[in-house]
Design an enzyme around this catalytic site. Structure first.
Site, PDB file in Angstrom:
ATOM      1  CG  ASP A 206       6.126   3.567  -7.723  1.00 43.08           C
ATOM      2  OD1 ASP A 206       6.368   4.750  -7.416  1.00 43.08           O
ATOM      3  OD2 ASP A 206       5.341   2.850  -7.100  1.00 43.08           O
TER       4      ASP A 206
ATOM      5  N   GLY B 168       8.362   7.000   6.121  1.00 45.18           N
ATOM      6  CA  GLY B 168       7.476   7.691   5.196  1.00 45.18           C
ATOM      7  C   GLY B 168       8.118   8.835   4.445  1.00 45.18           C
TER       8      GLY B 168
ATOM      9  CE  LYS C 249       9.479   7.467  -4.505  1.00 47.06           C
ATOM     10  NZ  LYS C 249      10.096   7.028  -5.790  1.00 47.06           N
TER      11      LYS C 249
ATOM     12  NE  ARG D 168       5.724   8.772  -9.232  1.00 45.58           N
ATOM     13  CZ  ARG D 168       5.859   7.842  -8.301  1.00 45.58           C
ATOM     14  NH1 ARG D 168       4.788   7.267  -7.796  1.00 45.58           N
ATOM     15  NH2 ARG D 168       7.045   7.496  -7.856  1.00 45.58           N
TER      16      ARG D 168
ATOM     17  N   GLY E 141       0.847  -1.178   0.000  1.00 44.38           N
ATOM     18  CA  GLY E 141       0.000   0.000   0.000  1.00 44.38           C
ATOM     19  C   GLY E 141       0.886   1.231   0.000  1.00 44.38           C
TER      20      GLY E 141
ATOM     21  N   GLY F  18       3.017   3.650   1.253  1.00 44.58           N
ATOM     22  CA  GLY F  18       3.701   3.706   2.537  1.00 44.58           C
ATOM     23  C   GLY F  18       4.393   5.013   2.821  1.00 44.58           C
ATOM     24  NE  ARG F  19       9.317   5.921  -0.666  1.00 44.56           N
ATOM     25  CZ  ARG F  19      10.584   6.029  -1.050  1.00 44.56           C
ATOM     26  NH1 ARG F  19      11.422   6.767  -0.342  1.00 44.56           N
ATOM     27  NH2 ARG F  19      11.022   5.407  -2.125  1.00 44.56           N
TER      28      ARG F  19
ATOM     29  CG  ASP G  44       4.398  -3.315  -5.780  1.00 41.59           C
ATOM     30  OD1 ASP G  44       4.840  -4.459  -5.987  1.00 41.59           O
ATOM     31  OD2 ASP G  44       5.080  -2.404  -5.293  1.00 41.59           O
ATOM     32  CG  ASN G  45       7.040  -0.748  -8.363  1.00 38.39           C
ATOM     33  OD1 ASN G  45       6.392  -0.106  -7.539  1.00 38.39           O
ATOM     34  ND2 ASN G  45       8.202  -1.290  -8.071  1.00 38.39           N
TER      35      ASN G  45
END
EC number: 2.7.7.-
Length: 477
Positions: A267, A125, A112, A178, A89, A91-92, A257-258
């Site tokens: 990512d 984070g 990010k 981003r 998920g 995370g940062r 996930d990327n």
């Protein structure tokens, strides 16, 4: 004066799907806010005039995080180095907001380094300043090379000190915005499949089709739209990987996930551009087995599509997805050949006029010579751009005559290149320099150049080399 970013019309497109897809979060607070990069080239896409947007507007919106709520930490899972990980998920970072561009397309502002979320897994984070600098540079380089990619809207240094095992520490921190079409990932669907949430899979898929695949959203039935979506996604991913390979770009960590559901690069933190044409080049130091090496990118992205196929099988007939995947290699190879030919000065519009076997032979011989000679990959194409002459059509010995062509069968390459040039009509031959200029930037983004820029920042807080490099990457000079 009001802040133009806070006056944009933010749409709750993803938020409206329900709280199964995200967690509301707050942004961290930072001791300092120094704007280090603003991407004025993106502002007109939002209907904003760069001269009317002040540095303080960036800091207020994207450093202090005033004015827009809620912030959404998105939920997803993913296959990481081939192993399924359900503990993922945002995370940062979080989804700051979604806005319509002047072309009517929906864009995401994603952060990010904006602080901890429920998915930080013990992390702080935060984003290192070097990590932010690297992503800014990569995004602008990829965009100039014609690669579909997310971009960086802003980078703010935060004044925090971070400890990292892979960087000299303490190191400086930043928060980045981003700018991308979507932050919905393959892993977003994988999470729903893992939890057997069939209704939410269908709901999210319909949202993706309507929002990001208008070419198929008008199909007569849900089934036909869903199948058409997967076919287009396969095509987008195949062409994206071809763009990476032609650009000499190694993403680094192609976990599911990327992978963006829109077929856009993002990512790519540990990325690298190949110094030479080496299919075994590895960008990420922790990729010990070379799973995500440069030459394996086409295969691993197909593997990722196959994992997504499983997650969508409750909504899209698996047989139809298998049939779509059967076209992946053909699409990839055809587009890759087109892109390498373009880097050689032959535009795709000329492809129909050329002998396809000769065209493929030229591309193959080029790559073989580059691999054998270990000539700098970006420099080879830059030299073509700098030295091209119409006289090459009449005399193969003149092709790159001022460059030492060693370590490979360059005489055969010259002969094939000359044959291709002879097939071009006069107006097409005259266009070769323009094609070469468009396809081949003169400034590379190899690791030594990045490190030189970073050392100026880290040791002297000198941002001029960074600013100069950004300008060169954007212009292609």
């Amino acid at each position: 004066m009001t802040n133009p970013f806070l006056n944009l019309t933010y749409e709750p497109a993803l938020e409206s799907l329900g709280n199964e897809f995200f967690d509301p979060v707050s942004a961290a607070t930072f001791p300092e806010h120094k704007l280090r990069f603003r991407n004025d080239r993106l502002l007109p896409m939002l209907g904003l005039e760069p001269s009317q947007v002040k540095d303080d507007n960036f800091v207020e919106a994207f450093g202090l995080f005033h004015g827009v709520r809620p912030f959404l930490a998105l939920r997803y899972h993913g296959y990481q180095f081939g192993e399924y990980n359900p503990n993922l998920g945002d995370g940062r970072g979080f989804l700051y907001g979604q806005v319509r561009g002047v072309n009517g397309e929906l864009f995401d502002f994603g952060t990010k380094g904006s602080g901890q979320t429920p998915y930080s897994r013990g992390g702080d984070g935060r984003l290192t300043l070097k990590g932010g600098v690297r992503e800014v540079l990569a995004a602008e380089a990829l965009h100039r090379l014609g690669v579909k990619t997310s971009r960086c809207l802003s980078l703010v240094e935060t004044g925090d000190s971070l400890w990292r095992g892979d960087e000299p520490s303490p190191t400086r921190a930043s928060v980045m915005i981003r700018f991308s079409r979507s932050h919905i990932r393959f892993g977003t669907f994988e999470r729903l499949h893992y939890h057997h949430q069939t209704e939410q899979i269908a709901q999210l898929l319909d949202h993706v089709i309507v929002t990001y695949y208008p070419e198929v959203s008008g199909s007569n039935s849900d089934d036909s739209a869903h199948i058409a979506f997967f076919r287009v996604l396969v095509e987008r991913v195949a062409k994206l990987v071809a763009q990476w390979m032609a650009a000499g770009f190694c993403h680094g960590v192609l976990n599911t996930d990327n992978m963006s559901i829109t077929g856009e690069s993002f990512d790519y933190g540990p990325y690298g551009f190949v110094p030479t044409y080496d299919l075994n080049f590895i960008a990420a130091y922790f990729d010990y087995g070379g799973r995500y090496r440069f030459g394996n990118q086409p295969a691993v992205c197909r593997w990722n599509l196959e994992r997504l196929q499983v997650s969508l099988s409750s909504v899209i007939p698996s047989k139809a997805m298998t049939e779509a995947l059967e076209d992946y290699e053909k699409i990839y190879l055809g587009y890759y050949i087109t892109l390498i030919a373009r880097r050689l000065g032959i535009s795709s519009t000329l492809g129909d006029r050329l002998d396809p076997e000769l065209w493929e032979k030229l591309v193959g011989q080029t790559l073989q010579c580059l691999a054998q000679s270990q000539w700098s990959y970006p420099d080879f194409f830059a030299q073509l751009r700098l030295n091209f002459s119409p006289s090459w059509r009449d005399n193969a010995d003149l092709i790159l005559e001022n460059v030492d062509l060693l370590g490979a069968d360059w005489s055969t390459w010259r002969s094939i290149y000359q044959q291709v040039l002879k097939q071009l009509p006069p107006e097409s031959l005259a266009a070769v320099p323009t094609v070469l200029e468009q396809a081949n930037p003169l400034t590379d983004l190899l690791r030594p150049r990045i490190e030189t820029v970073w050392q100026a920042i880290a040791e002297d807080d000198n941002w001029q080399p960074f600013n100069d490099l950004v300008q060169k990457l954007q212009s292609g000079n």
